[in-house]
Design a protein around this motif. Structure first.
Motif, PDB file in Angstrom:
ATOM      1  N   LEU A 278      21.084   2.595  19.826  1.00  0.00           N
ATOM      2  CA  LEU A 278      21.550   1.489  20.668  1.00  0.00           C
ATOM      3  C   LEU A 278      23.045   1.652  20.898  1.00  0.00           C
ATOM      4  O   LEU A 278      23.812   1.787  19.942  1.00  0.00           O
ATOM      5  N   CYS A 279      23.470   1.665  22.163  1.00  0.00           N
ATOM      6  CA  CYS A 279      24.894   1.780  22.499  1.00  0.00           C
ATOM      7  C   CYS A 279      25.350   0.532  23.248  1.00  0.00           C
ATOM      8  O   CYS A 279      24.622   0.006  24.110  1.00  0.00           O
TER       9      CYS A 279
ATOM     10  N   PHE B  32      28.106   0.404  13.829  1.00  0.00           N
ATOM     11  CA  PHE B  32      28.211   1.055  15.133  1.00  0.00           C
ATOM     12  C   PHE B  32      29.390   2.033  15.118  1.00  0.00           C
ATOM     13  O   PHE B  32      30.464   1.713  14.595  1.00  0.00           O
ATOM     14  N   VAL B  33      29.188   3.205  15.702  1.00  0.00           N
ATOM     15  CA  VAL B  33      30.226   4.241  15.745  1.00  0.00           C
ATOM     16  C   VAL B  33      30.901   4.209  17.113  1.00  0.00           C
ATOM     17  O   VAL B  33      30.242   4.309  18.156  1.00  0.00           O
TER      18      VAL B  33
ATOM     19  N   SER C  85      32.382   3.187  23.906  1.00  0.00           N
ATOM     20  CA  SER C  85      30.997   2.966  23.482  1.00  0.00           C
ATOM     21  C   SER C  85      30.938   2.745  21.981  1.00  0.00           C
ATOM     22  O   SER C  85      31.772   3.258  21.227  1.00  0.00           O
ATOM     23  N   TYR C  86      29.948   1.968  21.568  1.00  0.00           N
ATOM     24  CA  TYR C  86      29.674   1.671  20.160  1.00  0.00           C
ATOM     25  C   TYR C  86      28.176   1.892  19.968  1.00  0.00           C
ATOM     26  O   TYR C  86      27.364   1.158  20.544  1.00  0.00           O
ATOM     27  N   CYS C  87      27.798   2.909  19.186  1.00  0.00           N
ATOM     28  CA  CYS C  87      26.401   3.308  19.074  1.00  0.00           C
ATOM     29  C   CYS C  87      25.919   3.253  17.622  1.00  0.00           C
ATOM     30  O   CYS C  87      26.684   3.528  16.690  1.00  0.00           O
ATOM     31  N   LYS C  88      24.631   2.938  17.475  1.00  0.00           N
ATOM     32  CA  LYS C  88      24.034   2.816  16.145  1.00  0.00           C
ATOM     33  C   LYS C  88      22.587   3.298  16.191  1.00  0.00           C
ATOM     34  O   LYS C  88      21.850   2.971  17.127  1.00  0.00           O
ATOM     35  N   ASP C  89      22.191   4.055  15.165  1.00  0.00           N
ATOM     36  CA  ASP C  89      20.826   4.559  15.070  1.00  0.00           C
ATOM     37  C   ASP C  89      19.926   3.574  14.328  1.00  0.00           C
ATOM     38  O   ASP C  89      20.368   2.894  13.390  1.00  0.00           O
ATOM     39  N   PHE C  90      18.655   3.551  14.763  1.00  0.00           N
ATOM     40  CA  PHE C  90      17.623   2.765  14.089  1.00  0.00           C
ATOM     41  C   PHE C  90      16.406   3.654  13.847  1.00  0.00           C
ATOM     42  O   PHE C  90      16.095   4.514  14.689  1.00  0.00           O
TER      43      PHE C  90
END
Length: 317
Positions: A2-3, A25-26, A41-46
């Motif tokens: 999710l970004c 979030f990275v 951008s701020y992205c995170k894995d699920f």
């Protein structure tokens, strides 16, 4: 994955730019643009990987209660893996933000961002503890900070106060006496300079101050009010006291232009020049501009530097 995309250095962010990194979030700066406007951008894995518990805090500091009607400040920590702050004003909270640098929003409720953040005195690269309030913090609020050391260097706690402003909690007079080192104009927001006050933890053992060898008792004041200041030259330390229970003094080194004369009034000095002005001396700042009881007795004591006479100056309007 999710970004989330937020416009760079914009105020219409929901304050997510400070919260999302703490939620896993990275951030990637300038992930793309629209027109000439950069988007971060701020992205995170699920599903999320199990999150280890943060290390236990090993550094704690309680600030003296703020004694001004408003408090405009910021705080930042270096040499720590995590840091957090709290205050006993129920409307105040802090958001930890990694990698303090240029372009950081300083308060949730105001759209000011940093510039000229450079070096340790500015806490460059540290964890910024962003207050949600720019200044509407209740008088007598007590604020605490805790951090977990990275183990590779001391934990350094920095406080930022606006230069020559009245919304300081009177910390600018107290922090140097608590071991914080001042740097003038450590960075700016807009055209407003911020001074920093930084201190390393754990603290080095503090030698006891030399014993006072100079004492003076003033005649009791015989007017209904007393508007005054006092300053000492040729001393390594100085202090003053009075028998009015509402009166106290804060020693402030290097008396010069730009010094606030009383805790409860927003007057600062100008044209301080030479010995008659006690230039460079230790100013004993009263907390009260004039509401000092009639017949108050005031005393001063100091420890001589040994290289020159101790000179005590009194300032009257």
């Amino acid at each position: 994955t999710l970004c989330v995309f937020l416009m760079q250095n914009d105020y219409r962010t929901g304050n997510w730019e400070g919260k999302l990194p703490n939620l896993g979030f990275v951030k990637t700066s300038t992930a793309f643009k629209f027109g000439n406007y950069p988007m971060d951008s701020y992205c995170k894995d699920f599903p999320e990987a199990p999150t280890p518990s943060p290390p236990s805090s090993d550094t704690f500091y309680d600030f003296p209660a703020s004694t001004t009607d408003y408090l405009l400040h910021g705080m930042c920590v270096m040499g720590a893996t995590h840091a957090m702050a709290s205050g006993d004003d129920p409307n105040l909270f802090y958001t930890p933000m990694a990698d303090f640098n240029d372009g950081v929003k300083l308060w949730d409720d105001a759209n000011y961002i940093t510039n000229n953040v450079l070096g340790d005195a500015s806490c460059e690269g540290g964890i910024y503890l962003r207050p949600n309030l720019i200044s509407r913090i209740a008088k007598n609020t007590a604020i605490s900070v805790e951090a977990a050391s990275s183990g590779t260097e001391p934990v350094t706690l920095c406080v930022f106060l606006m230069q020559n402003d009245y919304r300081t909690g009177n910390w600018e007079g107290k922090l140097p006496n608590l071991g914080f080192v001042k740097t003038s104009t450590a960075f700016k927001f807009g055209n407003y300079p911020m001074d920093s006050y930084c201190k390393d933890f754990p603290e080095a053992p503090t030698p006891s101050p030399p014993s006072s060898d100079t004492f003076y008792d003033f005649p009791a004041s015989t007017t209904d009010y007393l508007l005054h200041g006092m300053c000492v030259m040729g001393a390594t330390h100085a202090m003053a006291s009075g028998d009015d229970p509402n009166l106290f003094y804060t020693p402030m080194a290097d008396f010069n232009d730009g010094v606030k004369l009383w805790d409860d009034a927003n007057y600062i000095t100008n044209n301080v020049l030479g010995d008659a002005s006690c230039e460079g001396g230790i100013y004993l700042r009263p907390n009260l501009i004039s509401r000092i009881a009639k017949n108050t007795a005031i005393s001063v004591e100091a420890a001589s530097s040994g290289t020159e006479p101790v000179t005590l100056c009194v300032f009257l309007m």
